[in-house]
Design a protein around this motif. Structure first.
Motif, PDB file in Angstrom:
ATOM      1  N   LEU A   1       2.342  -1.819   6.506  1.00  0.00           N
ATOM      2  CA  LEU A   1       1.987  -2.733   5.633  1.00  0.00           C
ATOM      3  C   LEU A   1       2.887  -2.622   4.103  1.00  0.00           C
ATOM      4  O   LEU A   1       3.257  -3.558   3.696  1.00  0.00           O
ATOM      5  CB  LEU A   1       0.565  -3.024   5.380  1.00  0.00           C
ATOM      6  N   ILE A   2       2.916  -1.283   3.691  1.00  0.00           N
ATOM      7  CA  ILE A   2       3.480  -1.065   2.453  1.00  0.00           C
ATOM      8  C   ILE A   2       4.952  -1.411   2.533  1.00  0.00           C
ATOM      9  O   ILE A   2       5.662  -2.192   1.749  1.00  0.00           O
ATOM     10  CB  ILE A   2       3.234   0.483   1.812  1.00  0.00           C
ATOM     11  N   GLU A   3       5.518  -1.224   3.782  1.00  0.00           N
ATOM     12  CA  GLU A   3       7.018  -1.454   3.979  1.00  0.00           C
ATOM     13  C   GLU A   3       7.257  -2.858   4.064  1.00  0.00           C
ATOM     14  O   GLU A   3       8.289  -3.370   3.460  1.00  0.00           O
ATOM     15  CB  GLU A   3       7.473  -0.565   5.244  1.00  0.00           C
ATOM     16  N   LEU A   4       6.396  -3.550   4.831  1.00  0.00           N
ATOM     17  CA  LEU A   4       6.509  -5.126   4.857  1.00  0.00           C
ATOM     18  C   LEU A   4       6.429  -5.810   3.482  1.00  0.00           C
ATOM     19  O   LEU A   4       7.278  -6.839   3.380  1.00  0.00           O
ATOM     20  CB  LEU A   4       5.243  -5.680   5.702  1.00  0.00           C
ATOM     21  N   ILE A   5       5.892  -5.375   2.459  1.00  0.00           N
ATOM     22  CA  ILE A   5       5.708  -6.066   1.051  1.00  0.00           C
ATOM     23  C   ILE A   5       6.619  -5.513   0.309  1.00  0.00           C
ATOM     24  O   ILE A   5       6.628  -6.088  -0.927  1.00  0.00           O
ATOM     25  CB  ILE A   5       4.099  -6.048   0.779  1.00  0.00           C
ATOM     26  N   LYS A   6       7.074  -4.338   0.371  1.00  0.00           N
ATOM     27  CA  LYS A   6       8.167  -3.845  -0.362  1.00  0.00           C
ATOM     28  C   LYS A   6       9.304  -4.734  -1.117  1.00  0.00           C
ATOM     29  O   LYS A   6       9.208  -4.565  -2.333  1.00  0.00           O
ATOM     30  CB  LYS A   6       8.825  -2.531   0.245  1.00  0.00           C
TER      31      LYS A   6
ATOM     32  N   ASN B   1     -18.520   5.072   3.908  1.00  0.00           N
ATOM     33  CA  ASN B   1     -18.278   4.504   5.278  1.00  0.00           C
ATOM     34  C   ASN B   1     -17.093   3.596   5.453  1.00  0.00           C
ATOM     35  O   ASN B   1     -16.403   3.522   6.404  1.00  0.00           O
ATOM     36  CB  ASN B   1     -19.719   4.248   5.956  1.00  0.00           C
ATOM     37  N   PHE B   2     -17.466   2.578   4.624  1.00  0.00           N
ATOM     38  CA  PHE B   2     -16.585   1.281   4.902  1.00  0.00           C
ATOM     39  C   PHE B   2     -15.172   1.950   4.696  1.00  0.00           C
ATOM     40  O   PHE B   2     -14.054   1.437   5.283  1.00  0.00           O
ATOM     41  CB  PHE B   2     -16.827   0.486   3.836  1.00  0.00           C
ATOM     42  N   LEU B   3     -14.719   2.548   3.410  1.00  0.00           N
ATOM     43  CA  LEU B   3     -13.655   2.956   3.143  1.00  0.00           C
ATOM     44  C   LEU B   3     -12.887   3.866   4.115  1.00  0.00           C
ATOM     45  O   LEU B   3     -11.664   3.849   4.423  1.00  0.00           O
ATOM     46  CB  LEU B   3     -13.626   3.654   1.561  1.00  0.00           C
ATOM     47  N   ALA B   4     -13.812   4.795   4.870  1.00  0.00           N
ATOM     48  CA  ALA B   4     -13.284   5.647   5.714  1.00  0.00           C
ATOM     49  C   ALA B   4     -12.882   4.781   6.978  1.00  0.00           C
ATOM     50  O   ALA B   4     -11.854   4.953   7.808  1.00  0.00           O
ATOM     51  CB  ALA B   4     -14.578   6.789   6.226  1.00  0.00           C
ATOM     52  N   GLU B   5     -13.613   3.810   7.367  1.00  0.00           N
ATOM     53  CA  GLU B   5     -13.352   3.229   8.622  1.00  0.00           C
ATOM     54  C   GLU B   5     -12.232   2.295   8.040  1.00  0.00           C
ATOM     55  O   GLU B   5     -11.071   2.062   9.008  1.00  0.00           O
ATOM     56  CB  GLU B   5     -14.571   2.212   8.771  1.00  0.00           C
ATOM     57  N   LEU B   6     -12.011   1.731   7.141  1.00  0.00           N
ATOM     58  CA  LEU B   6     -10.664   0.987   6.505  1.00  0.00           C
ATOM     59  C   LEU B   6      -9.459   1.770   6.721  1.00  0.00           C
ATOM     60  O   LEU B   6      -8.466   1.482   6.987  1.00  0.00           O
ATOM     61  CB  LEU B   6     -10.950   0.410   5.092  1.00  0.00           C
ATOM     62  N   LYS B   7      -9.743   3.223   6.427  1.00  0.00           N
ATOM     63  CA  LYS B   7      -8.557   4.027   6.248  1.00  0.00           C
ATOM     64  C   LYS B   7      -8.063   4.434   7.637  1.00  0.00           C
ATOM     65  O   LYS B   7      -6.917   4.343   7.860  1.00  0.00           O
ATOM     66  CB  LYS B   7      -8.952   5.271   5.476  1.00  0.00           C
ATOM     67  N   SER B   8      -9.179   4.320   8.686  1.00  0.00           N
ATOM     68  CA  SER B   8      -8.448   4.645   9.894  1.00  0.00           C
ATOM     69  C   SER B   8      -8.105   3.505  10.799  1.00  0.00           C
ATOM     70  O   SER B   8      -7.537   3.578  11.671  1.00  0.00           O
ATOM     71  CB  SER B   8      -9.980   5.267  10.540  1.00  0.00           C
ATOM     72  N   VAL B   9      -8.329   2.282  10.351  1.00  0.00           N
ATOM     73  CA  VAL B   9      -8.282   1.041  11.511  1.00  0.00           C
ATOM     74  C   VAL B   9      -6.695   0.593  10.444  1.00  0.00           C
ATOM     75  O   VAL B   9      -6.105  -0.010  11.546  1.00  0.00           O
ATOM     76  CB  VAL B   9      -9.235   0.251  10.866  1.00  0.00           C
ATOM     77  N   VAL B  10      -6.740   0.429   9.188  1.00  0.00           N
ATOM     78  CA  VAL B  10      -5.323  -0.201   8.825  1.00  0.00           C
ATOM     79  C   VAL B  10      -4.101   0.598   8.871  1.00  0.00           C
ATOM     80  O   VAL B  10      -4.101   1.570   8.426  1.00  0.00           O
ATOM     81  CB  VAL B  10      -5.688  -0.832   7.394  1.00  0.00           C
TER      82      VAL B  10
ATOM     83  N   PRO C   1       1.081   1.028  -8.403  1.00  0.00           N
ATOM     84  CA  PRO C   1       1.635   1.446  -7.039  1.00  0.00           C
ATOM     85  C   PRO C   1       1.248   0.209  -6.103  1.00  0.00           C
ATOM     86  O   PRO C   1       0.345  -0.304  -6.216  1.00  0.00           O
ATOM     87  CB  PRO C   1       0.796   2.566  -6.946  1.00  0.00           C
ATOM     88  N   ARG C   2       2.215   0.235  -5.184  1.00  0.00           N
ATOM     89  CA  ARG C   2       2.033  -0.708  -4.120  1.00  0.00           C
ATOM     90  C   ARG C   2       0.824  -0.333  -3.198  1.00  0.00           C
ATOM     91  O   ARG C   2       0.181  -1.164  -2.996  1.00  0.00           O
ATOM     92  CB  ARG C   2       3.199  -0.730  -3.151  1.00  0.00           C
ATOM     93  N   PRO C   3       0.408   0.763  -3.043  1.00  0.00           N
ATOM     94  CA  PRO C   3      -0.660   1.091  -2.073  1.00  0.00           C
ATOM     95  C   PRO C   3      -1.980   0.811  -2.792  1.00  0.00           C
ATOM     96  O   PRO C   3      -2.972   0.179  -2.054  1.00  0.00           O
ATOM     97  CB  PRO C   3      -0.576   2.539  -1.967  1.00  0.00           C
ATOM     98  N   THR C   4      -1.996   0.810  -3.942  1.00  0.00           N
ATOM     99  CA  THR C   4      -3.220   0.417  -4.789  1.00  0.00           C
ATOM    100  C   THR C   4      -3.593  -0.963  -4.801  1.00  0.00           C
ATOM    101  O   THR C   4      -4.436  -1.395  -4.402  1.00  0.00           O
ATOM    102  CB  THR C   4      -3.136   1.199  -6.468  1.00  0.00           C
ATOM    103  N   MET C   5      -2.223  -1.659  -5.085  1.00  0.00           N
ATOM    104  CA  MET C   5      -2.618  -3.120  -4.961  1.00  0.00           C
ATOM    105  C   MET C   5      -2.774  -3.932  -3.783  1.00  0.00           C
ATOM    106  O   MET C   5      -3.556  -4.610  -3.477  1.00  0.00           O
ATOM    107  CB  MET C   5      -1.097  -3.838  -5.533  1.00  0.00           C
ATOM    108  N   LEU C   6      -2.090  -3.157  -2.671  1.00  0.00           N
ATOM    109  CA  LEU C   6      -2.620  -3.405  -1.283  1.00  0.00           C
ATOM    110  C   LEU C   6      -3.809  -3.540  -1.061  1.00  0.00           C
ATOM    111  O   LEU C   6      -4.448  -4.342  -0.457  1.00  0.00           O
ATOM    112  CB  LEU C   6      -1.542  -2.903  -0.338  1.00  0.00           C
ATOM    113  N   ARG C   7      -4.254  -2.207  -1.378  1.00  0.00           N
ATOM    114  CA  ARG C   7      -5.872  -2.191  -0.791  1.00  0.00           C
ATOM    115  C   ARG C   7      -6.898  -3.011  -1.834  1.00  0.00           C
ATOM    116  O   ARG C   7      -7.858  -3.391  -1.042  1.00  0.00           O
ATOM    117  CB  ARG C   7      -6.073  -0.630  -1.288  1.00  0.00           C
ATOM    118  N   ILE C   8      -6.459  -3.065  -2.915  1.00  0.00           N
ATOM    119  CA  ILE C   8      -7.240  -4.000  -3.748  1.00  0.00           C
ATOM    120  C   ILE C   8      -7.301  -5.377  -3.224  1.00  0.00           C
ATOM    121  O   ILE C   8      -8.323  -6.242  -3.012  1.00  0.00           O
ATOM    122  CB  ILE C   8      -6.931  -4.004  -5.186  1.00  0.00           C
TER     123      ILE C   8
END
Length: 71
Positions: free
Chosen positions: A38-43, A24-33, A59-66
């Motif tokens: 953000l990935i383009e911002l940190i590129k 539930n937390f990951l699904a909510e996070l996926k829909s809100v963020v 990969p950038r998306p993995t590190m950003l989510r972590i």
């Protein structure tokens, strides 16, 4: 009539998966963020592949989510 009959465990694994707090937390996070923005911002800040070899960066998306979940 060569079909395979499903057992209770088959039903539980495919259809009746209970949603955990983590799911539930990951699904909510996926829909809100806004991940892509953000990935383009940190590129520009992310490490590039080195010509000398070595371990490739994660990969950038993995590190950003972590990092977001850690905070």
């Amino acid at each position: 009539m060569g079909g395979k009959q499903l057992g209770f465990s088959d039903y539980e694994q495919t259809i009746a998966k209970k949603h955990t707090k983590r799911d539930n937390f990951l699904a909510e996070l996926k829909s809100v963020v806004p991940w892509q923005a953000l990935i383009e911002l940190i590129k520009p800040c992310c490490p590039k592949m080195n010509k000398q070899g070595g371990r490739p960066p994660y990969p950038r998306p993995t590190m950003l989510r972590i990092r977001l979940i850690q905070q």
